[in-house]
Design a protein around this motif. Structure first.
Motif, short mmCIF file in Angstrom:
data_model
loop_
_atom_site.label_atom_id
_atom_site.label_comp_id
_atom_site.label_asym_id
_atom_site.label_seq_id
_atom_site.Cartn_x
_atom_site.Cartn_y
_atom_site.Cartn_z
N ASP A 150 0.82 -1.21 0.00
CA ASP A 150 0.00 0.00 0.00
C ASP A 150 0.86 1.27 0.00
N GLY A 151 1.98 1.20 -0.71
CA GLY A 151 2.86 2.36 -0.82
C GLY A 151 2.51 3.17 -2.05
N SER A 152 3.47 4.00 -2.48
CA SER A 152 3.25 4.78 -3.70
C SER A 152 4.55 4.85 -4.48
N MET A 153 4.40 5.17 -5.75
CA MET A 153 5.54 5.18 -6.64
C MET A 153 5.29 6.28 -7.66
N ARG A 154 6.32 7.11 -7.93
CA ARG A 154 6.15 8.15 -8.94
C ARG A 154 7.50 8.54 -9.53
N LYS A 155 7.43 9.04 -10.74
CA LYS A 155 8.62 9.47 -11.45
C LYS A 155 8.99 10.86 -10.95
N THR A 156 10.26 11.04 -10.56
CA THR A 156 10.71 12.33 -10.06
C THR A 156 11.62 13.05 -11.04
N SER A 157 12.18 12.33 -11.97
CA SER A 157 13.05 12.90 -12.99
C SER A 157 13.17 11.87 -14.10
N ASN A 158 13.86 12.21 -15.16
CA ASN A 158 14.02 11.28 -16.27
C ASN A 158 14.87 10.09 -15.82
N GLY A 159 14.28 8.90 -15.79
CA GLY A 159 14.99 7.69 -15.40
C GLY A 159 15.11 7.51 -13.89
N VAL A 160 14.36 8.28 -13.12
CA VAL A 160 14.43 8.21 -11.66
C VAL A 160 13.02 8.02 -11.10
N ILE A 161 12.86 7.04 -10.20
CA ILE A 161 11.57 6.70 -9.61
C ILE A 161 11.68 6.83 -8.09
N LEU A 162 10.68 7.45 -7.46
CA LEU A 162 10.60 7.53 -6.00
C LEU A 162 9.58 6.50 -5.53
N VAL A 163 10.00 5.60 -4.66
CA VAL A 163 9.11 4.58 -4.09
C VAL A 163 9.00 4.88 -2.60
N THR A 164 7.77 5.10 -2.12
CA THR A 164 7.58 5.43 -0.70
C THR A 164 6.66 4.41 -0.04
N PRO A 165 6.95 4.08 1.21
CA PRO A 165 6.07 3.20 1.98
C PRO A 165 4.75 3.91 2.28
N PRO A 166 3.75 3.19 2.77
CA PRO A 166 2.47 3.84 3.08
C PRO A 166 2.63 4.89 4.18
N ARG A 167 1.92 6.00 4.04
CA ARG A 167 1.87 7.09 5.01
C ARG A 167 3.23 7.70 5.32
N VAL A 168 4.14 7.68 4.35
CA VAL A 168 5.45 8.31 4.50
C VAL A 168 5.63 9.26 3.33
N SER A 169 6.07 10.46 3.63
CA SER A 169 6.37 11.40 2.56
C SER A 169 7.73 12.03 2.84
N ILE A 170 8.30 12.62 1.81
CA ILE A 170 9.60 13.26 2.02
C ILE A 170 9.39 14.77 2.12
N GLY A 171 10.20 15.41 2.94
CA GLY A 171 10.05 16.83 3.20
C GLY A 171 10.74 17.69 2.16
N ARG A 172 10.57 19.00 2.32
CA ARG A 172 11.14 19.96 1.37
C ARG A 172 12.66 19.90 1.35
N GLU A 173 13.25 19.80 2.54
CA GLU A 173 14.72 19.74 2.61
C GLU A 173 15.25 18.52 1.89
N GLU A 174 14.58 17.39 2.07
CA GLU A 174 15.00 16.16 1.40
C GLU A 174 14.83 16.30 -0.11
N LYS A 175 13.75 16.92 -0.55
CA LYS A 175 13.55 17.15 -1.98
C LYS A 175 14.65 18.03 -2.54
N ARG A 176 15.03 19.06 -1.80
CA ARG A 176 16.13 19.93 -2.25
C ARG A 176 17.45 19.16 -2.33
N ARG A 177 17.69 18.31 -1.34
CA ARG A 177 18.93 17.51 -1.35
C ARG A 177 18.97 16.60 -2.57
#
Length: 190
Positions: A150-177
């Motif tokens: 019951d997680g989620s998966m999405r494309k974040t860039s060309n050839g890059v996929i973000l896979v997250t467990p259920p009810r977990v998201s990444i913060g702004r600082e992590e996105k910037r990193r």
């Protein structure tokens, strides 16, 4: 009616437990039943009788009917406890998580992905240098994994996929990193 057996007894106990029938009603019904000798013809079933209702004066805003009380254990759990009990579910905030980056070269990295997702750690799959057949296999695996957990998966860039467990998201600082590493396109969120 012949001996009802354990199933009927269990049904009667369940009805009493749920508050749908009073114990007194069941006792009266069982006393009314007459045990018939075996050689007598079976009696025809009587039409079901509605139990007599006691009428009480209604208070304003009250709905007519019988009130069913929850079992005592359920009532105890509904009482307010301390504001921070050990059983309370604490959602993982977006600042608690740091994403692990996996540069996928072979299918052995799929096990690493599954282990991290089970441990509730978000994973970036870098598929930019992976063979097309392997990309298809990894995407199929991660799709099944995220569906099953019951997680989620999405494309974040060309050839890059973000896979997250259920009810977990990444913060702004992590996105910037991740954006600094070239693994996250900040325009995706807009």
């Amino acid at each position: 009616m012949k001996d009802e057996g354990p199933v009927a007894s269990l049904l009667q106990k369940s009805l009493v437990f749920l508050g749908l029938v009073d114990e007194e009603q069941l006792d009266e019904e069982t006393e009314e039943r007459v045990v018939q000798p075996r050689h007598a013809e079976p009696a025809r079933p009587e039409p079901a009788r509605k139990p007599e209702r006691q009428s009480f004066p209604l208070r304003t805003g009250e709905i007519r009917g019988r009130r069913v009380e929850p079992p005592a254990a359920a009532r105890r759990s509904e009482t307010p406890t301390s504001s921070r009990s050990p059983q309370a579910v604490r959602p993982i905030s977006s600042t608690d998580t740091q994403t692990q980056v996996i540069k996928v070269l072979d299918f052995d990295h799929a096990k690493l992905l599954a282990d991290r997702i089970r441990d509730r750690i978000p994973v970036i799959l870098d598929l930019r240098e992976t063979e097309p057949d392997m990309v298809r296999r990894i995407i199929d695996f991660s799709t099944g994994l995220t569906y099953a957990l019951d997680g989620s998966m999405r494309k974040t860039s060309n050839g890059v996929i973000l896979v997250t467990p259920p009810r977990v998201s990444i913060g702004r600082e992590e996105k910037r990193r991740l954006a600094e590493l070239g693994l996250y396109d900040l325009d995706v969120d807009r």
